[in-house]
Design a protein around this motif. Structure first.
Motif, short mmCIF file in Angstrom:
data_model
loop_
_atom_site.label_atom_id
_atom_site.label_comp_id
_atom_site.label_asym_id
_atom_site.label_seq_id
_atom_site.Cartn_x
_atom_site.Cartn_y
_atom_site.Cartn_z
N ARG A 24 0.37 -1.48 12.29
CA ARG A 24 1.71 -1.83 11.88
C ARG A 24 2.47 -2.95 11.32
NH1 ARG A 24 6.02 1.85 11.20
NH2 ARG A 24 7.79 1.51 10.77
N ASP A 50 7.68 -0.34 7.65
CA ASP A 50 6.45 0.72 7.44
C ASP A 50 5.17 0.66 8.11
OD1 ASP A 50 6.01 0.62 5.13
OD2 ASP A 50 7.67 1.61 4.02
N ARG A 81 0.24 0.56 -4.48
CA ARG A 81 1.71 0.39 -4.54
C ARG A 81 2.16 -0.41 -5.42
NH1 ARG A 81 6.46 -0.76 -0.62
NH2 ARG A 81 5.16 -1.60 0.79
N MET A 117 0.74 -1.07 0.07
CA MET A 117 -0.06 -0.14 -0.14
C MET A 117 0.90 1.16 0.26
SD MET A 117 -2.82 -1.44 0.02
CE MET A 117 -4.29 -0.33 0.00
N ARG A 118 0.13 2.35 -0.14
CA ARG A 118 1.03 3.54 -0.49
C ARG A 118 0.78 3.95 1.08
NH1 ARG A 118 -2.84 6.25 -5.80
NH2 ARG A 118 -1.95 4.67 -6.92
N HIS A 119 0.24 3.90 2.08
CA HIS A 119 0.17 4.87 3.20
C HIS A 119 0.03 3.08 4.14
CE1 HIS A 119 0.09 8.51 1.41
NE2 HIS A 119 -1.00 8.58 0.78
N ALA A 120 0.73 3.27 5.11
CA ALA A 120 0.18 2.28 5.83
C ALA A 120 -0.72 1.84 6.71
CB ALA A 120 1.45 2.80 7.80
N TYR A 121 -1.05 0.45 6.87
CA TYR A 121 -2.43 0.12 6.78
C TYR A 121 -3.52 0.51 8.49
CZ TYR A 121 -2.14 -3.82 3.89
OH TYR A 121 -2.13 -4.64 2.88
N ARG A 175 3.59 -1.26 5.42
CA ARG A 175 2.79 -0.37 4.27
C ARG A 175 2.69 -1.59 3.06
NH1 ARG A 175 5.07 3.26 0.27
NH2 ARG A 175 7.27 2.88 1.26
#
Length: 574
Positions: A316, A326, A360, A308-312, A328
């Motif tokens: 984490r 990170d 991503r 993913m482009r941003h974190a879940y 993601r």
């Protein structure tokens, strides 16, 4: 598509498994045909559709048919194509402990089912060496919302080795004995709770699927027979080193041509780096339709391994195992690796493709397409008709790239029905805003992206009508497909993605291969015409072929017969 691939698959359209092909007349029903939406009868001769028309004309054709079937109002329609299946694992799941939410609504019920399965296995294997297989648990569907543990599996199964895979098949829980037998504790992806993914999952799966030849063949047969009983005339087998062997794929393709079974359109998910690599694989498996499928760019949302482009939003790292740094998810392939694979496939004229879930991951595929196009030119990339599996996130930039490079999508609408919506697993993992932008069915279809539907069985069951209903009942009303579009994606679409639309498969028209299914449904909607059935769909009133009622609460259509190239592979008629 190479000449070897196209000739093998095209031949299978005509001679499915060497059975004697006879002529069959269907009458007194409804025929789903764009050529005549009000047709009530059809003649099949020598594996192809020979005539379609009115029932009063059919009387004069009965004498020439070897078999006459009175449909008694039933519907004859193009057979389904399931464009993403793992046949071995599906067959194993069908004969293993069912932990799906429909069968195990709580963790306690799941553990009870495992205990019952262990007792059954004890009778055949008193030494306790055989692995107990269980499939389909989903903690988000349980009130406890927590995964099974190896301690619980140990207690429920009496110490027997247990392999219990999550519904997404990207993570599993194993018992202590299973972990010891497979040496999992020393591998990346092992967690002391018994959760496994990554390398540990691959090793556990290899041990669990170390089958006798007879058991492997039975699993193939069970899966193919279930598909045939559900109106499926062809499956796209997504074979890969982590799901089955090359030898297993050879056996499956041969078996489907030797028994009454759906046609197997074979894909092999092995990453290639050069044209020579691609040629070598095609020489080893000359029947391949493509080098792709489960070549994984990333993982799954349930296991938090989709890139993913941003974190879940909810935790984490993938299930807390620390496999990324990170939050993601995991990216298994780079844009250069993706581009090299597509370039190699393009160079030899064979379809390539990937498993891609996260946004991503889709970004990397878009970059990879550009890499391949720079090496061989955009024309060669388009000509290869590459395909992607799943593709849950397709934004405007990705859509433009897919259109430019002629990429098709094999998608799984049942995923959205199971895990979508504001209260579903995807919203829990990603947050409501991101989850609301997933599975843009209408945008994809409206843009002209070729679509085919698959189940990804055993991830979701073989159930083509459920997929069609999921596509017309998307939680986002703006992304719903019409019944006709959804049905075509699950019939004609599968042939199209395999490069076989030129054969006429997926349509009931004179001269087309007779790949069909016969259905009994309680309701087809309403029809004002006095001809034929007393209840038909709104599509027929508008001059479109008839379909069963696709409302979410409508009864499931019953399959009465499935026919591949004129030969029944499932038959309830006398």
């Amino acid at each position: 598509m190479s000449d070897d691939v196209s000739s093998h698959v095209a031949c299978a359209l005509i001679t499915p498994y060497g059975s004697h092909v006879t002529s069959t007349l269907y009458r007194n029903g409804a025929i789903h045909s764009s050529a005549d939406p009000f047709a009530e009868a059809m003649l099949i001769d020598d594996g192809v559709v020979a005539w379609i028309g009115a029932d009063d004309t059919a009387a004069g054709l009965a004498a020439r048919a070897d078999r006459v079937i009175d449909l008694d109002g039933a519907l004859v329609a193009p057979g389904f194509v399931d464009a993403h299946v793992h046949t071995l694992e599906t067959g194993l799941a069908l004969e293993s402990v069912d932990l799906s939410p429909a069968s195990a609504a709580t963790r306690a019920a799941a553990l009870d089912a495992i205990a019952a399965g262990a007792r059954r296995l004890d009778a055949a294997d008193p030494d306790g060496d055989e692995v107990l297989l269980a499939f389909g648990w989903d903690e988000q569907a349980w009130p406890e919302a927590s995964a099974l543990t190896r301690a619980e599996l140990d207690a429920a199964a009496g110490g027997r080795p247990v392999y219990a895979t999550h519904a997404d098949v990207h993570h599993a829980v194993v018992s202590t004995r299973m972990a010891a037998n497979a040496g999992l504790e020393a591998l990346p992806g092992w967690d002391a709770s018994g959760l496994v993914m990554g390398e540990a999952l691959r090793r556990a799966r290899d041990v669990a699927q170390d089958l006798s030849p007879a058991r492997r063949t039975r699993a193939y047969r069970v899966a193919l027979e279930r598909a045939a009983a559900l109106g499926v005339v062809a499956v796209h087998e997504m074979s890969a080193p982590h799901t089955d062997t090359r030898e297993g794929l050879r056996e499956l393709v041969a078996l489907a041509d030797q028994m009454p079974a759906p046609q197997v359109v074979a894909y092999r998910g092995e990453l290639v780096e050069s044209a020579d690599d691609a040629r070598e694989l095609l020489a080893a498996l000359p029947f391949l339709a493509g080098i792709g499928g489960d070549v994984n760019v990333d993982g799954s949302i349930a296991s938090r391994t989709a890139a993913m482009r941003h974190a879940y939003a909810d935790q984490r790292g993938p299930l807390g195992l620390g496999l990324d740094d990170d939050g993601r998810g995991l990216l298994y392939l780079s844009a250069d690796e993706i581009g090299a694979h597509l370039a190699a496939c393009s160079a030899v004229g064979v379809q390539g493709g990937f498993h891609v879930v996260g946004d991503r991951a889709m970004d990397q595929v878009v970059l990879g397409l550009e890499v391949a196009a720079k090496e061989h030119g955009p024309g060669a990339v388009r000509a290869a008709r590459h395909r992607l599996e799943h593709a849950l996130f397709v934004d405007a930039a990705a859509l433009a790239s897919l259109l430019l490079h002629g990429v098709s999508l094999s998608i799984q609408p049942a995923w959205d029905a199971v895990w979508g919506g504001p209260d579903g697993l995807w919203a829990a993992r990603l947050g409501g805003a991101r989850a609301a932008n997933m599975s843009p069915f209408a945008d994809l279809a409206g843009a002209g992206i070729p679509l085919a539907f698959g189940s990804d069985a055993p991830v979701t069951p073989l159930d083509p009508w459920a997929a069609v209903r999921a596509a017309v009942s998307h939680d986002d009303e703006s992304q719903r497909l019409s019944g006709r579009s959804a049905f075509r994606a699950h019939t004609r679409g599968g042939w199209r993605l395999a490069g076989l639309e030129g054969t006429g498969a997926g349509e009931l028209a004179v001269g087309a291969p007779a790949h069909l299914a016969v259905w009994r449904a309680e309701s087809y909607g309403v029809r004002s015409s006095g001809r034929g059935l007393s209840s038909w769909s709104a599509e027929a009133r508008a001059g479109q072929p008839v379909l069963p009622d696709l409302a979410p609460d409508a009864p499931q259509p019953q399959c009465l017969q499935t026919v591949r190239a004129g030969v029944p592979i499932y038959d309830t008629f006398d």
